[in-house]
Write a protein that holds these residues in place. Structure first.
Motif, PDB file in Angstrom:
ATOM      1  N   LYS A 140       0.821  -1.220   0.000  1.00  0.00           N
ATOM      2  CA  LYS A 140       0.000   0.000   0.000  1.00  0.00           C
ATOM      3  C   LYS A 140       0.850   1.262   0.000  1.00  0.00           C
ATOM      4  O   LYS A 140       0.375   2.329  -0.380  1.00  0.00           O
ATOM      5  CB  LYS A 140      -0.986   0.000   1.159  1.00  0.00           C
ATOM      6  CG  LYS A 140      -0.394   0.175   2.528  1.00  0.00           C
ATOM      7  CD  LYS A 140      -1.512   0.165   3.560  1.00  0.00           C
ATOM      8  CE  LYS A 140      -1.011   0.526   4.930  1.00  0.00           C
ATOM      9  NZ  LYS A 140      -2.110   0.541   5.904  1.00  0.00           N
ATOM     10  N   TYR A 141       2.115   1.180   0.417  1.00  0.00           N
ATOM     11  CA  TYR A 141       3.032   2.318   0.351  1.00  0.00           C
ATOM     12  C   TYR A 141       3.935   2.228  -0.878  1.00  0.00           C
ATOM     13  O   TYR A 141       4.243   3.227  -1.508  1.00  0.00           O
ATOM     14  CB  TYR A 141       3.908   2.400   1.611  1.00  0.00           C
ATOM     15  CG  TYR A 141       3.114   2.527   2.875  1.00  0.00           C
ATOM     16  CD1 TYR A 141       2.242   3.602   3.066  1.00  0.00           C
ATOM     17  CD2 TYR A 141       3.203   1.576   3.874  1.00  0.00           C
ATOM     18  CE1 TYR A 141       1.498   3.717   4.221  1.00  0.00           C
ATOM     19  CE2 TYR A 141       2.458   1.688   5.034  1.00  0.00           C
ATOM     20  CZ  TYR A 141       1.607   2.756   5.202  1.00  0.00           C
ATOM     21  OH  TYR A 141       0.869   2.870   6.342  1.00  0.00           O
ATOM     22  N   ARG A 142       4.368   1.017  -1.173  1.00  0.00           N
ATOM     23  CA  ARG A 142       5.318   0.815  -2.271  1.00  0.00           C
ATOM     24  C   ARG A 142       4.730   1.198  -3.623  1.00  0.00           C
ATOM     25  O   ARG A 142       5.361   1.889  -4.420  1.00  0.00           O
ATOM     26  CB  ARG A 142       5.763  -0.656  -2.288  1.00  0.00           C
ATOM     27  CG  ARG A 142       6.778  -0.965  -3.379  1.00  0.00           C
ATOM     28  CD  ARG A 142       7.212  -2.420  -3.352  1.00  0.00           C
ATOM     29  NE  ARG A 142       6.095  -3.303  -3.606  1.00  0.00           N
ATOM     30  CZ  ARG A 142       5.805  -4.377  -2.898  1.00  0.00           C
ATOM     31  NH1 ARG A 142       6.540  -4.711  -1.867  1.00  0.00           N
ATOM     32  NH2 ARG A 142       4.778  -5.134  -3.211  1.00  0.00           N
ATOM     33  N   LEU A 143       3.510   0.756  -3.894  1.00  0.00           N
ATOM     34  CA  LEU A 143       2.917   0.983  -5.211  1.00  0.00           C
ATOM     35  C   LEU A 143       2.690   2.463  -5.527  1.00  0.00           C
ATOM     36  O   LEU A 143       3.116   2.927  -6.590  1.00  0.00           O
ATOM     37  CB  LEU A 143       1.631   0.168  -5.336  1.00  0.00           C
ATOM     38  CG  LEU A 143       1.103  -0.030  -6.735  1.00  0.00           C
ATOM     39  CD1 LEU A 143       2.162  -0.572  -7.673  1.00  0.00           C
ATOM     40  CD2 LEU A 143      -0.084  -0.963  -6.699  1.00  0.00           C
ATOM     41  N   PRO A 144       2.056   3.252  -4.642  1.00  0.00           N
ATOM     42  CA  PRO A 144       1.915   4.686  -4.962  1.00  0.00           C
ATOM     43  C   PRO A 144       3.271   5.385  -5.098  1.00  0.00           C
ATOM     44  O   PRO A 144       3.456   6.237  -5.966  1.00  0.00           O
ATOM     45  CB  PRO A 144       1.137   5.252  -3.774  1.00  0.00           C
ATOM     46  CG  PRO A 144       0.490   4.094  -3.130  1.00  0.00           C
ATOM     47  CD  PRO A 144       1.353   2.907  -3.408  1.00  0.00           C
ATOM     48  N   LEU A 145       4.214   5.003  -4.243  1.00  0.00           N
ATOM     49  CA  LEU A 145       5.552   5.593  -4.288  1.00  0.00           C
ATOM     50  C   LEU A 145       6.221   5.294  -5.628  1.00  0.00           C
ATOM     51  O   LEU A 145       6.766   6.189  -6.277  1.00  0.00           O
ATOM     52  CB  LEU A 145       6.386   5.031  -3.125  1.00  0.00           C
ATOM     53  CG  LEU A 145       7.652   5.748  -2.739  1.00  0.00           C
ATOM     54  CD1 LEU A 145       7.361   7.155  -2.270  1.00  0.00           C
ATOM     55  CD2 LEU A 145       8.361   4.976  -1.629  1.00  0.00           C
ATOM     56  N   LEU A 146       6.149   4.057  -6.049  1.00  0.00           N
ATOM     57  CA  LEU A 146       6.751   3.649  -7.318  1.00  0.00           C
ATOM     58  C   LEU A 146       6.091   4.357  -8.500  1.00  0.00           C
ATOM     59  O   LEU A 146       6.773   4.905  -9.363  1.00  0.00           O
ATOM     60  CB  LEU A 146       6.635   2.131  -7.481  1.00  0.00           C
ATOM     61  CG  LEU A 146       7.009   1.582  -8.854  1.00  0.00           C
ATOM     62  CD1 LEU A 146       8.511   1.615  -9.038  1.00  0.00           C
ATOM     63  CD2 LEU A 146       6.482   0.179  -9.039  1.00  0.00           C
ATOM     64  N   LEU A 147       4.772   4.341  -8.524  1.00  0.00           N
ATOM     65  CA  LEU A 147       4.058   4.936  -9.661  1.00  0.00           C
ATOM     66  C   LEU A 147       4.291   6.440  -9.763  1.00  0.00           C
ATOM     67  O   LEU A 147       4.446   6.968 -10.858  1.00  0.00           O
ATOM     68  CB  LEU A 147       2.564   4.639  -9.557  1.00  0.00           C
ATOM     69  CG  LEU A 147       2.167   3.172  -9.751  1.00  0.00           C
ATOM     70  CD1 LEU A 147       0.698   2.981  -9.414  1.00  0.00           C
ATOM     71  CD2 LEU A 147       2.468   2.709 -11.153  1.00  0.00           C
ATOM     72  N   HIS A 148       4.324   7.111  -8.624  1.00  0.00           N
ATOM     73  CA  HIS A 148       4.480   8.568  -8.656  1.00  0.00           C
ATOM     74  C   HIS A 148       5.933   8.996  -8.848  1.00  0.00           C
ATOM     75  O   HIS A 148       6.235   9.785  -9.745  1.00  0.00           O
ATOM     76  CB  HIS A 148       3.924   9.181  -7.378  1.00  0.00           C
ATOM     77  CG  HIS A 148       4.033  10.664  -7.321  1.00  0.00           C
ATOM     78  ND1 HIS A 148       3.368  11.498  -8.202  1.00  0.00           N
ATOM     79  CD2 HIS A 148       4.757  11.483  -6.520  1.00  0.00           C
ATOM     80  CE1 HIS A 148       3.663  12.758  -7.923  1.00  0.00           C
ATOM     81  NE2 HIS A 148       4.505  12.770  -6.909  1.00  0.00           N
ATOM     82  N   LEU A 149       6.819   8.475  -8.034  1.00  0.00           N
ATOM     83  CA  LEU A 149       8.204   8.951  -8.076  1.00  0.00           C
ATOM     84  C   LEU A 149       9.036   8.276  -9.157  1.00  0.00           C
ATOM     85  O   LEU A 149       9.769   8.946  -9.885  1.00  0.00           O
ATOM     86  CB  LEU A 149       8.863   8.758  -6.707  1.00  0.00           C
ATOM     87  CG  LEU A 149       8.219   9.537  -5.566  1.00  0.00           C
ATOM     88  CD1 LEU A 149       8.912   9.228  -4.254  1.00  0.00           C
ATOM     89  CD2 LEU A 149       8.244  11.022  -5.842  1.00  0.00           C
ATOM     90  N   ALA A 150       8.933   6.973  -9.261  1.00  0.00           N
ATOM     91  CA  ALA A 150       9.786   6.269 -10.215  1.00  0.00           C
ATOM     92  C   ALA A 150       9.237   6.331 -11.637  1.00  0.00           C
ATOM     93  O   ALA A 150       9.995   6.473 -12.591  1.00  0.00           O
ATOM     94  CB  ALA A 150       9.967   4.815  -9.781  1.00  0.00           C
ATOM     95  N   GLU A 151       7.913   6.219 -11.773  1.00  0.00           N
ATOM     96  CA  GLU A 151       7.326   6.167 -13.111  1.00  0.00           C
ATOM     97  C   GLU A 151       6.777   7.507 -13.583  1.00  0.00           C
ATOM     98  O   GLU A 151       6.413   7.657 -14.737  1.00  0.00           O
ATOM     99  CB  GLU A 151       6.240   5.094 -13.174  1.00  0.00           C
ATOM    100  CG  GLU A 151       6.748   3.702 -12.839  1.00  0.00           C
ATOM    101  CD  GLU A 151       7.891   3.230 -13.719  1.00  0.00           C
ATOM    102  OE1 GLU A 151       8.048   3.738 -14.843  1.00  0.00           O
ATOM    103  OE2 GLU A 151       8.646   2.356 -13.279  1.00  0.00           O
TER     104      GLU A 151
END
Length: 190
Positions: A140-151
Motif C-alpha cells: 500500500k506504500y510501495r505501489l503509490p511511491l513507485l508509480l508517482h516517483l519512479a514512473e
C-alpha cells in the motif's frame, strides 16, 4: 431565474454527454498501430511496476503480456485516450494481484524463483539496497511511491489506478518515503 439555471444545467449535461461520446468515439478509433506505439512508449514502466509487485521475473513478463492482451480485448472500455497509460497500468496491477491470488490459492510458494537476481547492468551504487528497501515496504506504500516517483505519474492518475482518493495517495507517498528513509538509514547504521 430558476428557468435560467435549469437551462444552464441541461446545457452543461448535454455538453458533458457530447464530450464523453466524442472521447469514447476517439477511443474506438485507436487502431492496432496506435495501440502498439502507445504500448511501446510505456513498456518499461509496465515491466518495472510488475517487477515491484511480483517476486519472479518470469511472472512479471507473464503479467505484462496478459495485461496487454486484456487491454487489447477491452479497448472499447477506454473512455479517454489521454488516460491510456493509466488505464493500462490499472489492468496490469489487477493482473499482478490476480497472479498472486492464484499462487496463494494453489498453496504454491510465492517465493519460488523470487531470489532471482534482477540486476540492472550499470546500476549506481546503492541501487540494490534501494530496491531491497522498496520491496520491504508494504504494497500500500510501495505501489503509490513507485508509480508517482519512479514512473512519473501524477497523483490524480495514481489515485485513479489504485482507486483511492488523491489525499490517500498523497498520504501513502509521504508515509512510504518516511518508511523508506528509515529503512535506508537503518541499513547505513548496520
Amino acid at each position: 431565474m430558476e428557468e435560467f439555471f435549469a437551462r444552464a444545467n441541461r446545457f452543461a449535461r448535454a455538453k458533458h454527454l457530447i464530450n464523453r461520446q466524442a472521447k469514447e468515439q476517439e477511443a474506438k478509433e485507436l487502431d492496432e498501430r496506435q495501440f502498439s506505439q502507445r504500448v511501446r512508449a510505456c513498456e518499461q514502466k509496465l515491466y518495472n511496476t510488475a517487477r515491484m509487485l511480483l517476486p519472479c521475473q518470469a511472472d512479471c513478463e507473464d503479467a505484462v503480456q496478459e495485461a496487454l492482451f486484456k487491454a487489447w480485448a477491452r479497448l472499447d472500455s477506454l473512455r479517454d485516450t489521454g488516460r491510456f497509460e493509466a488505464w493500462l497500468m490499472r489492468i496490469l496491477i489487477n493482473e499482478c494481484k490476480m497472479l498472486l491470488r492464484r499462487r496463494r490459492a494453489h498453496r504454491e510458494s510465492a517465493l519460488t524463483g523470487a531470489e532471482e537476481d534482477f540486476r540492472v547492468p550499470d546500476a549506481p551504487p546503492g541501487a540494490e539496497e534501494m530496491r531491497a528497501a522498496l520491496r520491504a515496504l508494504e504494497e500500500k506504500y510501495r505501489l503509490p511511491l513507485l508509480l508517482h516517483l519512479a514512473e512519473g505519474f501524477e497523483v490524480v492518475d495514481v489515485a485513479r489506478m489504485l482507486r483511492l482518493s488523491q489525499g490517500a495517495v498523497k498520504w501513502r507517498i509521504h508515509r512510504g518515503r518516511q518508511l523508506l528513509r528509515a529503512a535506508l538509514e537503518q541499513e547505513v547504521r548496520i
